[in-house]
Every structure is written in structure tokens, then in C-alpha cells.
Design a protein around this motif. Structure first.
Motif, PDB file in Angstrom:
ATOM      1  N   PRO A 130     -35.105 -45.933  84.886  1.00  0.00           N
ATOM      2  CA  PRO A 130     -33.760 -45.457  84.522  1.00  0.00           C
ATOM      3  C   PRO A 130     -33.233 -44.451  85.537  1.00  0.00           C
ATOM      4  O   PRO A 130     -33.996 -43.772  86.210  1.00  0.00           O
ATOM      5  N   TYR A 131     -31.944 -44.384  85.637  1.00  0.00           N
ATOM      6  CA  TYR A 131     -31.337 -43.302  86.399  1.00  0.00           C
ATOM      7  C   TYR A 131     -30.049 -42.900  85.723  1.00  0.00           C
ATOM      8  O   TYR A 131     -29.485 -43.646  84.938  1.00  0.00           O
ATOM      9  N   VAL A 189     -25.696 -37.349  87.562  1.00  0.00           N
ATOM     10  CA  VAL A 189     -26.614 -36.210  87.544  1.00  0.00           C
ATOM     11  C   VAL A 189     -27.996 -36.602  88.065  1.00  0.00           C
ATOM     12  O   VAL A 189     -28.978 -35.960  87.769  1.00  0.00           O
ATOM     13  N   ASP A 190     -28.068 -37.645  88.832  1.00  0.00           N
ATOM     14  CA  ASP A 190     -29.350 -38.183  89.269  1.00  0.00           C
ATOM     15  C   ASP A 190     -29.789 -37.583  90.593  1.00  0.00           C
ATOM     16  O   ASP A 190     -28.973 -37.251  91.439  1.00  0.00           O
ATOM     17  N   SER A 234     -45.974 -39.497  95.569  1.00  0.00           N
ATOM     18  CA  SER A 234     -45.480 -39.580  94.202  1.00  0.00           C
ATOM     19  C   SER A 234     -43.962 -39.433  94.265  1.00  0.00           C
ATOM     20  O   SER A 234     -43.410 -38.993  95.265  1.00  0.00           O
ATOM     21  N   GLN A 235     -43.285 -39.825  93.188  1.00  0.00           N
ATOM     22  CA  GLN A 235     -41.828 -39.762  93.183  1.00  0.00           C
ATOM     23  C   GLN A 235     -41.308 -39.286  91.843  1.00  0.00           C
ATOM     24  O   GLN A 235     -41.988 -39.385  90.827  1.00  0.00           O
ATOM     25  N   LYS A 236     -40.100 -38.750  91.872  1.00  0.00           N
ATOM     26  CA  LYS A 236     -39.450 -38.278  90.661  1.00  0.00           C
ATOM     27  C   LYS A 236     -38.018 -38.775  90.652  1.00  0.00           C
ATOM     28  O   LYS A 236     -37.272 -38.552  91.579  1.00  0.00           O
ATOM     29  N   HIS A 237     -37.657 -39.477  89.583  1.00  0.00           N
ATOM     30  CA  HIS A 237     -36.312 -40.008  89.384  1.00  0.00           C
ATOM     31  C   HIS A 237     -35.594 -39.126  88.374  1.00  0.00           C
ATOM     32  O   HIS A 237     -36.006 -39.075  87.216  1.00  0.00           O
TER      33      HIS A 237
END
Length: 70
Positions: free
Chosen positions: A3-4, A8-9, A22-25
Motif C-alpha cells: 500500500p501507499y 503523504v507517502d 531494508s525498505q519502508k513505505h
């Protein structure tokens, strides 16, 4: 697909200990896989849709933390 949140993403990837990424959405939890569920070894070729890789950045902690003495 992850999801995004329109308007506000944000998205970032971080090089972790051990050499994987690693990643952060947006407002979601940090994950260490791409959209296909594969570990992220190279963010330039990982599937991070709906995003695309733009650049590498380096943060110098001595600048963020500030000088040792005021």
C-alpha cells in the motif's frame, strides 16, 4: 502490491548490517524484501514498485549529531 498513501507517502531503503537492504513505505512497517518477496541485495534492480530507484545517499553522523562541544 504494497500500500501507499497518496499525498503523504515516502519511501526509503537502508543498507543493513550484513550487506542486505531494508525498505519502508509510508506509514507501513520496515521490511527486508522487495515486492516479489526477495531479499534486497541491490536496490537499483529490486522490484520496489510503485517507486523507482533514484540515487544513493550517505549520511555523516558527525554532522547530524553536531559538534561535541557547543
Amino acid at each position: 502490491m504494497l500500500p501507499y498513501y497518496s499525498g503523504v507517502d515516502f519511501h526509503c531503503l537502508r543498507l543493513d548490517d550484513g550487506g542486505k537492504w531494508s525498505q519502508k513505505h509510508g506509514q507501513t512497517a520496515v521490511i527486508n524484501t522487495d515486492v516479489d518477496g526477495k531479499e534486497i541485495e541491490d536496490p537499483r534492480i529490486a522490484n520496489i514498485k510503485p517507486y523507482k530507484f533514484v540515487t544513493f545517499m550517505k549520511i555523516f553522523t558527525n554532522i547530524i549529531d553536531g559538534p561535541l562541544h557547543p
